[in-house]
Design an enzyme around this catalytic site. Structure first.
Site, PDB file in Angstrom:
ATOM      1  CE  LYS A  14     -39.687   4.065   1.689  1.00  0.00           C
ATOM      2  NZ  LYS A  14     -38.296   4.431   1.717  1.00  0.00           N
ATOM      3  NE  ARG A  90     -34.871   0.965  -1.297  1.00  0.00           N
ATOM      4  CZ  ARG A  90     -34.651   0.387  -0.542  1.00  0.00           C
ATOM      5  NH1 ARG A  90     -35.573  -0.240   0.142  1.00  0.00           N
ATOM      6  NH2 ARG A  90     -34.817   2.049   0.456  1.00  0.00           N
ATOM      7  NE  ARG A 129     -34.596   5.145  10.414  1.00  0.00           N
ATOM      8  CZ  ARG A 129     -34.983   4.546   8.358  1.00  0.00           C
ATOM      9  NH1 ARG A 129     -36.062   4.927   8.471  1.00  0.00           N
ATOM     10  NH2 ARG A 129     -34.127   4.569   7.393  1.00  0.00           N
ATOM     11  NE  ARG A 135     -32.322   0.704   8.891  1.00  0.00           N
ATOM     12  CZ  ARG A 135     -32.736   0.654   7.184  1.00  0.00           C
ATOM     13  NH1 ARG A 135     -34.353   1.171   7.419  1.00  0.00           N
ATOM     14  NH2 ARG A 135     -32.581   1.470   5.815  1.00  0.00           N
ATOM     15  NE  ARG A 147     -30.410   3.496   3.584  1.00  0.00           N
ATOM     16  CZ  ARG A 147     -30.939   4.184   4.846  1.00  0.00           C
ATOM     17  NH1 ARG A 147     -30.188   4.631   4.978  1.00  0.00           N
ATOM     18  NH2 ARG A 147     -31.672   3.824   5.175  1.00  0.00           N
TER      19      ARG A 147
HETATM   20  P1  AMP Z   1     -34.956  -0.110   4.156  1.00  0.00           P
HETATM   21  O1  AMP Z   1     -35.176  -0.973   4.938  1.00  0.00           O
HETATM   22  O2  AMP Z   1     -36.316   0.098   3.075  1.00  0.00           O
HETATM   23  O3  AMP Z   1     -34.833   1.603   3.763  1.00  0.00           O
HETATM   24  O4  AMP Z   1     -34.180  -0.923   3.179  1.00  0.00           O
HETATM   25  C1  AMP Z   1     -32.263  -1.140   3.633  1.00  0.00           C
HETATM   26  C2  AMP Z   1     -31.417  -1.633   2.791  1.00  0.00           C
HETATM   27  O5  AMP Z   1     -32.397  -3.372   2.192  1.00  0.00           O
HETATM   28  C3  AMP Z   1     -31.189  -0.729   0.948  1.00  0.00           C
HETATM   29  O6  AMP Z   1     -30.891   0.655   1.392  1.00  0.00           O
HETATM   30  C4  AMP Z   1     -31.079  -1.232   0.232  1.00  0.00           C
HETATM   31  O7  AMP Z   1     -29.917  -2.128   0.908  1.00  0.00           O
HETATM   32  C5  AMP Z   1     -31.966  -2.510   1.059  1.00  0.00           C
HETATM   33  N1  AMP Z   1     -33.160  -3.377  -0.110  1.00  0.00           N
HETATM   34  C6  AMP Z   1     -33.736  -3.477   0.802  1.00  0.00           C
HETATM   35  N2  AMP Z   1     -35.503  -3.421  -0.212  1.00  0.00           N
HETATM   36  C7  AMP Z   1     -34.910  -3.717  -1.250  1.00  0.00           C
HETATM   37  C8  AMP Z   1     -35.148  -3.927  -2.730  1.00  0.00           C
HETATM   38  N3  AMP Z   1     -36.490  -3.390  -2.664  1.00  0.00           N
HETATM   39  N4  AMP Z   1     -34.402  -3.725  -3.512  1.00  0.00           N
HETATM   40  C9  AMP Z   1     -32.835  -4.022  -3.286  1.00  0.00           C
HETATM   41  N5  AMP Z   1     -32.529  -3.119  -2.301  1.00  0.00           N
HETATM   42  C10 AMP Z   1     -33.317  -3.434  -1.168  1.00  0.00           C
END
Ligand code: AMP
Length: 193
Positions: A14, A90, A129, A135, A147
């Protein structure tokens, strides 16, 4: 406005694809993961609350994320051609809240583009990654699988929410970056036409 949701499990590409689409269609990129990591880095109250969930590979509570998005929309609607939402919504509750916020602003989601990638490929990509992303949630296989499981249990339902509105397009997410960009652009162009 052209408002796209770039959708798919963690590691489906994404963020990579959003960078191309932002340039091509002149859209504002909104990644809730990036926004939450900024809050974490600042050590804000919101960031500290979010950290507990993020480090465990769990979704941050809806009210925290929805509140954060509301502010971003307020600051940008009227200033930009549209948005690319990346990693948001999400949950179905987040999707409903987003629809309401956009309706209040006289706009709506145009299309949800769902990248399809197998779980084994996701885990491989995220571990790779994690070698450079810095991270914590990219380095531990158990957290990565947590996740993916949050995605399967809660997030995948969001595709159905937008399918009911005839806005869902599935895109094969394995292949070269260029092939996937081409498929995304073809889907967007045919929707807009
Ligand atoms: P990402 O960078 O999109 O993979 O997000 C990393 C982490 O941030 C996720 O595993 C969640 O813990 C949190 N997170 C990001 N976006 C959301 C969302 N829309 N709703 C809930 N948690 C989120």
């Amino acid at each position: 406005m052209l408002n796209l949701v770039l959708f798919g499990p963690p590691g489906s590409g994404k963020g990579t694809q959003a960078a191309y689409l932002v340039d091509k269609y002149q859209l504002k990129h909104i990644s809730t993961g990036d926004l939450l990591r900024e809050e974490k880095a600042k050590g804000s109250e919101l960031g500290l609350e979010a950290k507990r969930y993020m480090d465990a590979g769990k979704l941050v509570p809806d009210e925290v994320v929805i509140g954060m998005i509301g502010g971003v929309l307020d600051n940008n609607v009227g200033q930009v051609k549209g948005f690319i939402f990346d990693g948001f919504p999400r949950t179905v509750a987040q999707a409903e809240a987003l629809d309401t916020l956009l309706t209040q602003k006289g706009t709506s989601i145009t299309q949800l583009l769902a990248l399809q990638v197998s779980e084994e490929e996701l885990v491989k990509r995220i571990l790779n990654r994690g070698l450079t992303s810095g991270r914590a949630d990219d380095t531990n296989e158990e957290t990565i699988r947590q996740r993916v499981s949050e995605y399967n249990n809660k997030t995948s339902l969001v595709a159905g929410h937008y399918d009911e509105q005839c806005k869902l397009t599935n895109i094969a997410g394995e292949g070269s970056i260029e092939e996937i960009t081409t498929a995304l652009c073809a889907a967007i162009d045919s929707q807009v036409a």
